[in-house]
Design an enzyme around this catalytic site. Sequence first.
Site, short mmCIF file in Angstrom:
data_model
loop_
_atom_site.label_atom_id
_atom_site.label_comp_id
_atom_site.label_asym_id
_atom_site.label_seq_id
_atom_site.Cartn_x
_atom_site.Cartn_y
_atom_site.Cartn_z
N GLU A 262 3.26 -0.90 -7.77
CA GLU A 262 4.06 -1.53 -6.73
C GLU A 262 5.17 -0.53 -6.42
O GLU A 262 6.18 -0.47 -7.12
CB GLU A 262 4.61 -2.88 -7.22
CG GLU A 262 4.98 -3.82 -6.10
CD GLU A 262 6.21 -3.37 -5.34
OE1 GLU A 262 6.06 -2.82 -4.22
OE2 GLU A 262 7.31 -3.52 -5.87
N CYS A 296 12.28 -3.46 -2.56
CA CYS A 296 11.14 -2.73 -2.00
C CYS A 296 10.67 -3.38 -0.71
O CYS A 296 10.01 -2.74 0.11
CB CYS A 296 10.02 -2.64 -3.02
SG CYS A 296 9.57 -4.20 -3.78
#
Length: 511
Positions: A262, A296
């Site tokens: 990720e 993110c």
Amino acid sequence: MEALLKRLHIEPVNQGLSTGANWHKSQGKTIDSFSPIDGAKLGSVAGANRDDYERVMQKATEAFEVWKRVPAPQRGEVVRQIGLALREHKEDLGRLVSLEMGKIYQEGLGEVQEMIDICDFAVGQARLLNGYTMQSERPHHRLYDQYHPLGVVGVITSFNFPVAVWAWNSMIAAIAGDVVVWKPSSKTPLCAVAVQKIINKVLKENQVPEGVFNLIIGSSSEFGDAMLADKRIPLVSLTGSTRVGKHASAIVGARLGKTIMELGGNNALIVSQHADLNMAIPAIVFGAVGTAGQRCTSTRRVIIHESIYDKVKVALLDAYRQVGSKIGNPLDENTLVGPLIDTGSVKAFTHAIDAVQKEGGRVLYGGEVLSNGNYSSNNYVVPALVEAENHYSIVQEETFAPIVYLIKYTTIDEAIALNNGVPQGLSSAIFTLNMREAEQFLSGVGSDCGIANVNSGTSGAEIGGAFGGEKETGGGRESGSDAWKAYMRRQTNTINYGEALPLAQGIQFNF
């Protein structure tokens, strides 16, 4: 602060090595934790070294042999109790997240709530580790698949979500029958120590074997690559930058190990001429400045239809001026934007501001570092609103700071192309009341991101959906939906309950 640390059993100097309920003396370099709020020292952790890592891995591999034999619903019961323990400590742990990471207290509470939510999700999932039965082409045969525990899962987390990402991975891994070795960010070690101490009592009361929930704190230079190269770890889940992810993927891939990556996001939000701006503007602002742009999934680019571009720009300028008056201590309930994690992040912020202007961009608001007497550290910045072009080099990068680029578009096809026109592919959104636009955005010729939302921002994913992205975001999925399958090994089974041995595809092999 002292009372908070005491309630969470944080000492002035803490061990950075735990195999579950037990703590061990670590032998690596000391890691000091300083609050980005004011630079005050919160405490220290005795970091681990390579020998400490080996000790943890031996315990983890031993524990897996026991834990995988525990029925999944019983594993789920342990996770349920972990969720209850987190509920008891939600306010304190949320406050520590704010203190050590810098996000506002509301977001700190939200992060702990994510941990609680994934515990609830995992408890139910523990009874639903289902396979599938298929129809065999051969008579008197049963064909099905099933899932088994995988082994030791390495969980490497980042500073921006110092506790939630551990829970996303560890709770699912635990109910799957795996054991976890957690390496948290060295920037937020006390949050990890606090979590481990919160679950200590649950592990003891349930006689969970030592080695199921492991914590090892230390710099990557000490044992990071060894962990990635370790064949005893079939799965590594890593949250971090694309650069770090590429390095890690090469090492894990060389041994044909599995990864959940990720990585970076460069998330766009499209504002159509058919958008409800009363919804779009708040979504942009929270997406861009929430967690000081250190998610993110933070909104990095706003792609606006040319017919409403000026109207949206004026509305955002007004909103940013309001937000700009609420920058400060994240533990103050009136604060909306706290500090960046450290001066390195501040330098990345100022570099991006300089770079975009050199390429032809125009800063409409913000971009300054706040270092006057009203701020107790040099980690505070004014969120920036910048006019730019999608092709600028700096716009193609992820700057982990509160900078959002405004970009015009003419047609929906152009908007989608701009959305997709970056190396990353994590989160995306469109605000529109036009059904055709919405459906095109979600179709196979629409957004190429792992997350695509309509009339909802890029930031703030729920745990029920699998989380992750495509392209340089890494392709991994963690947390909800059927992401549990990544933490297990899949097996196809054929049972012949007849008296003959027919071969598949009708092959004849007589002798």
